[in-house]
Design an enzyme around this catalytic site. Sequence first.
Site, PDB file in Angstrom:
ATOM      1  N   ASP B 200      97.768  84.265  97.296  1.00  0.00           N
ATOM      2  CA  ASP B 200      96.357  83.915  97.370  1.00  0.00           C
ATOM      3  C   ASP B 200      95.558  84.758  96.374  1.00  0.00           C
ATOM      4  O   ASP B 200      94.710  84.247  95.631  1.00  0.00           O
ATOM      5  CB  ASP B 200      95.872  84.158  98.805  1.00  0.00           C
ATOM      6  CG  ASP B 200      94.529  83.493  99.089  1.00  0.00           C
ATOM      7  OD1 ASP B 200      94.125  82.625  98.285  1.00  0.00           O
ATOM      8  OD2 ASP B 200      93.902  83.833 100.096  1.00  0.00           O
ATOM      9  N   ASP B 388      96.113  54.487  93.447  1.00  0.00           N
ATOM     10  CA  ASP B 388      94.706  54.321  93.800  1.00  0.00           C
ATOM     11  C   ASP B 388      94.151  55.422  94.694  1.00  0.00           C
ATOM     12  O   ASP B 388      92.960  55.675  94.727  1.00  0.00           O
ATOM     13  CB  ASP B 388      94.506  52.959  94.475  1.00  0.00           C
ATOM     14  CG  ASP B 388      94.655  51.834  93.459  1.00  0.00           C
ATOM     15  OD1 ASP B 388      94.487  52.119  92.255  1.00  0.00           O
ATOM     16  OD2 ASP B 388      94.943  50.694  93.857  1.00  0.00           O
ATOM     17  N   HIS B 507      90.003  47.332  88.149  1.00  0.00           N
ATOM     18  CA  HIS B 507      90.500  48.611  87.639  1.00  0.00           C
ATOM     19  C   HIS B 507      90.784  48.528  86.145  1.00  0.00           C
ATOM     20  O   HIS B 507      91.354  47.539  85.674  1.00  0.00           O
ATOM     21  CB  HIS B 507      91.794  49.007  88.359  1.00  0.00           C
ATOM     22  CG  HIS B 507      91.609  49.201  89.838  1.00  0.00           C
ATOM     23  ND1 HIS B 507      92.649  49.453  90.688  1.00  0.00           N
ATOM     24  CD2 HIS B 507      90.493  49.185  90.606  1.00  0.00           C
ATOM     25  CE1 HIS B 507      92.182  49.589  91.928  1.00  0.00           C
ATOM     26  NE2 HIS B 507      90.887  49.421  91.900  1.00  0.00           N
ATOM     27  N   ASP B 509      93.094  49.924  84.619  1.00  0.00           N
ATOM     28  CA  ASP B 509      94.537  49.851  84.333  1.00  0.00           C
ATOM     29  C   ASP B 509      95.068  48.417  84.405  1.00  0.00           C
ATOM     30  O   ASP B 509      96.247  48.182  84.163  1.00  0.00           O
ATOM     31  CB  ASP B 509      95.362  50.793  85.227  1.00  0.00           C
ATOM     32  CG  ASP B 509      95.441  50.335  86.686  1.00  0.00           C
ATOM     33  OD1 ASP B 509      94.711  49.389  87.061  1.00  0.00           O
ATOM     34  OD2 ASP B 509      96.231  50.931  87.441  1.00  0.00           O
ATOM     35  N   CYS B 681      99.888  50.461  89.455  1.00  0.00           N
ATOM     36  CA  CYS B 681      99.128  50.570  90.705  1.00  0.00           C
ATOM     37  C   CYS B 681      99.971  51.179  91.811  1.00  0.00           C
ATOM     38  O   CYS B 681      99.472  51.848  92.706  1.00  0.00           O
ATOM     39  CB  CYS B 681      98.668  49.196  91.177  1.00  0.00           C
ATOM     40  SG  CYS B 681      97.749  48.269  89.950  1.00  0.00           S
TER      41      CYS B 681
END
Lengths: 699, 699
Positions: B200, B388, B507, B509, B681
């Site tokens: 961290d 998506d 979209h 794409d 997609c």
Amino acid sequence: MDALQEQVSQRLSLSSVSNHRSCEMMENSWYQRTLRLDTRTPMKAVHVIGTALKVNLDRGAPPSSRFFSVRCGPNVQFRVSPAPEAPHRPSPTVLTGNSVLLITMDHASENENDSKLSVMYYNDEEEVLGKAILHLTAVEISLDVDADRDGQVEKNNPNKGCWTWGPDGHGAVLLVNCDSDQRYLKRRDCEQSTVSTVSDLKDMSLMVLRTRGPARLPEGYKLTMHISQGDAESIRVFRSTSSEIHKNILTENVLYSTFVKQHPEVLSSEVLSQEVPYLGGVSEMNFYVEGLRFPDKDFDGLIRINLSLLEPISQGFPETPIFTDSVVFRVAPWIMTPNTLKPVEVFICSTVDNYTFLKGMKKLVQGNGYKLTVCTEYMNRGDRWMQDELEFGYIDSPHQKFPVVLDSPRDGPLRGFPYKVLLGQDFGHVTRIAEHVSSLDSFGNLEVSPPVSVNGKNYPLGRILIGVAFPTTMQGRSMTKVVQDFLWAQKVQEPIALYSDWLYVGHVDEFMTFVPAPDRKGFRVLLASPDAGYKLFRGLQIDGHGQAKMFEGLGEHEEITVNEILADKVLQEENNYVQGCIDWNRDVLKRELGLDDEDIIDLPILFKLLEDKRAVAYYPDMVNMIVLGRELGIPKPFGPLVNGRCALEAEMCSLMQTLGLSCTYIDDFASYHKMLGEVHCGSNVRREAFDVKWWNLEM
Amino acid sequence: MDALQEQVSQRLSLSSVSNHRSCEMMENSWYQRTLRLDTRTPMKAVHVIGTALKVNLDRGAPPSSRFFSVRCGPNVQFRVSPAPEAPHRPSPTVLTGNSVLLITMDHASENENDSKLSVMYYNDEEEVLGKAILHLTAVEISLDVDADRDGQVEKNNPNKGCWTWGPDGHGAVLLVNCDSDQRYLKRRDCEQSTVSTVSDLKDMSLMVLRTRGPARLPEGYKLTMHISQGDAESIRVFRSTSSEIHKNILTENVLYSTFVKQHPEVLSSEVLSQEVPYLGGVSEMNFYVEGLRFPDKDFDGLIRINLSLLEPISQGFPETPIFTDSVVFRVAPWIMTPNTLKPVEVFICSTVDNYTFLKGMKKLVQGNGYKLTVCTEYMNRGDRWMQDELEFGYIDSPHQKFPVVLDSPRDGPLRGFPYKVLLGQDFGHVTRIAEHVSSLDSFGNLEVSPPVSVNGKNYPLGRILIGVAFPTTMQGRSMTKVVQDFLWAQKVQEPIALYSDWLYVGHVDEFMTFVPAPDRKGFRVLLASPDAGYKLFRGLQIDGHGQAKMFEGLGEHEEITVNEILADKVLQEENNYVQGCIDWNRDVLKRELGLDDEDIIDLPILFKLLEDKRAVAYYPDMVNMIVLGRELGIPKPFGPLVNGRCALEAEMCSLMQTLGLSCTYIDDFASYHKMLGEVHCGSNVRREAFDVKWWNLEM
């Protein structure tokens, strides 16, 4: 403007520009639109002068095409790429996969589809395989503004789509229409969605849509004006529909209702996009753009208005924008006026107990030929702190300029004055609302320096000064965030934060002011200085005036001798502390205003601490003065009399005399000093605007 | 940073700088603090090495003083201004109204008040009138960060207080601690106010307070770290209290609870200012700065941390900051990775019906040596659209770098995947919440170009691409504003808005992608092109393949011949419209990515319109591919068979072969294409980060 929302419209636009790089793009690059040709159907296209149509010849070619040739009418030019090997040979050119045809036109069409271009395709044997025909209509479209800032809307300024600062900068200017030209109900013009009067129009920026082309656009084409959602919060656009408007403007004889109808609203926060008529032939249509809000934390002041030509597809499809012209405005900032600017009007309050003060002020102000406005008790309701409720400033554009009062969220009993009295025709009003305010929100805590230059960076409009607490403490009072954000966002008078929370009232005007000077930087900073005070008192003691009394004539209980003051160890310690606080501010002022010690004059002023350990002036705080040209109206200090003359007044006069300034002492003891304020707190001065234009600043 | 709130702290600061001008100021100007001397009381002062103390000698002089002289110990230097006429003459200097003493020290004190300076004042007869004594303690204070961006915290970098872009730029970098190093409950580290583990700490930026001076500061002096209210929303500061810490970091053997206690929170949105210990002698104290939020519309990414030395006044008075050192960080932007970067891991969903697709993808991905992660139905709940729901990116700093998933507000059934599965150690997560989302909020509508140069402006990290509606219409879908604002605010991949609302799914794409290329700009844009499709089909017809069938083997009702397709006038018209929409985007891409036609390849793809007049691919949309190095995974188009080979596949292979790319066709017909998506997609690729460092961009 509005991040990507805005970017979206920029991207669709020829003048897709809001920064320097993009400006260059617009100049150098050729706006090309891809067009399809089809050998089976004659095509029609509208061409916008100044752009180019680009046809990929291979794409629409019949199969087996090996050659092509292009013919066109007289108003059409074309270029083939890659350039044919023998460009002057009349025979067809070889068709390749990347054969491109660039089409331009020089003049607007007189009739729809009055120009024509055709492409013939041939096979190996130079037999014709097909012919693609394109009918063309050329139009000129230009959305115009005063991008060169000369007060006139020029034609198609190549830089209208971007905004840059400086004398060589460009981009139009918009005012927040924050005055009130209403004939009936008084309110800020930008709060209503109609144009009420000719003078209202004058506060808006003219925008002209110039078109040239056939009487009508081909079927289905239309012009649309549009803005982004973000920008729509900041502007309205009206259209002038009457060709008689200009006559009306001159005569001002038109009826109110007619006038409103002649100026329909085109764009607003509810209507982001609206069709505007195409008038045909050579025409100009006037629009008026109204600013609704000042730059602020969430608004950089830039807005963009777009005009697109839309091409119809068919019923049910959105029309395609095939050309977008756009213009950028910057909303004018609110600008403060330092003491070195010429006074126009002085404001003071009349109360039941301030006759002496009023008399002294009247003599000073009117005697020197300035206008004096007295706010009566009916309006001030006993609140005498004219400095604290408001700050005068102005807004400026190439076409219009007027004063604007910044109304403090302090909202004392005097709160009605800025809106009810000051707001009016060509007198604007702006305010910020805050839930929790402190004394540091009074505008005695908001001042502005004269023009300065700091390490090569110029501030020709000066720098704003406010007072806050140390950032190292989590306690302490400050100026409310909404006002600080507003001041910062105006940009042209970059603010400086001083430390004023050590004062009981907490205003920067309690320890500093600016006066004009004939030499050096044109001004001096005057700082209250307990050290200078003690030095003076010690000198008096040494010179044998230790028994001289302060506050003589103000009643016996007030009186105190120089010896007594100097013997008060607690007072000395308190003043050492105060000097430390002021010196801390002195260091900041020197650094942030680029000052030398010689630019600063220490005034002999003592403070004392109240129970909460915060300071107030021990005697009338001479630095809290009103500056009217070379005349200073100074709180009468009631210092020790030496040979019949007040030693503090004498010292003050002597310091100011070297600058050619003359001192008038105003008795504010009973009605202001004892209430922890002085002359400056109790007055306000509206001044002339700077000659310097803010858009000429180099930012 | 936070407008004037921030400016307030800047103004009080030595390194009061956030722009170029101020950087110069800091280099050239000498930080001077005004100090009072008193002949009646010896004064004490703490001096910070690198600054100067300034004494106005006349102010504290006894009355009748005419001359003065200065003496000091060996560690003190002084300069008198105006310079005495005969500086080497041992006799006293003439005292004038602007006699100034500048005091500096070179070395830190070993003990409190171990240095001394005295001023003697004389009268006309050179008799001593008084002597002012100043006891001095010198300390060195430096708040240090990795301002030169080499991964090491250097000492007192002169540019640490301002942030500039570019290879010659400077200013430290901060990461949003958006991964999860939690051992138990999984959540983003920045959502909890403790430091949980060594890993961290590694996601935070080290900041070192270096001091040198006596064992203790003189009574009442203290060090305070402070930030503005605005910045406090964006960062936390922790301190490392154990000198054993570094050993612990190496061994990682420390207990969780001990580790948390060893790293107390110093600053947060609740604590804007806190005292930090002065350790004495030569010491270094480590702080860790954690970013809490990415740049956004209301946050420019810059934050400032201040360290002040406070001087005590007395009980009840706020301590005065007499020295402030400050450092500036910029929060690292979220960066997207284009198709041209090396793949690391491919993600797809497993559903009840996608076995064929899965098999094809496995072969392609694993066959080429890339990692494949299949999201099971338990997690995806039937949602197969891996593209998506999320977008992979990364954040980078000189000391740490890790992938960060941008989680779409789409929130389909797959919504748990980014947070529950991807978020982890050194894998960050960021999202934006939107109330109303549309299909355009899916991240198939969010892509990024390879590096480009546009009219001289370089985008070495490429440009983001999103799809929206025309700005000229008030209807239409768009990407939600909060995501657009986020993308825009990252700045380093300036977004471009394309028009995608013409598509049913909407979209980008669906009509474009980028593939690597060995020549030109290192990539090609592939665009779906109905014209190229018709050209291919017409060629087939002419060559006698008019009876060849599409969709063969997919069931008889699907099949259609080339002749039938070409005879469908409605289909042709619809595709003319689609070509117009894509051409519109082609023009934008050329302009905004600086492309030539030769950088674009048209792929033969037909569309059809659904009832709402929006388009979907007529056959599997080959442009919707997955790009893995030189391997392309392309939706199998089921085009007409010519001599046993699909003519569309053949054309595609031939086009890609010239770029050295190899095509694998994936059958996604039943399980993706018919559901209006394809290979792209249904997949997602995590890629290696750019070698280019974002802070080296010229902005």
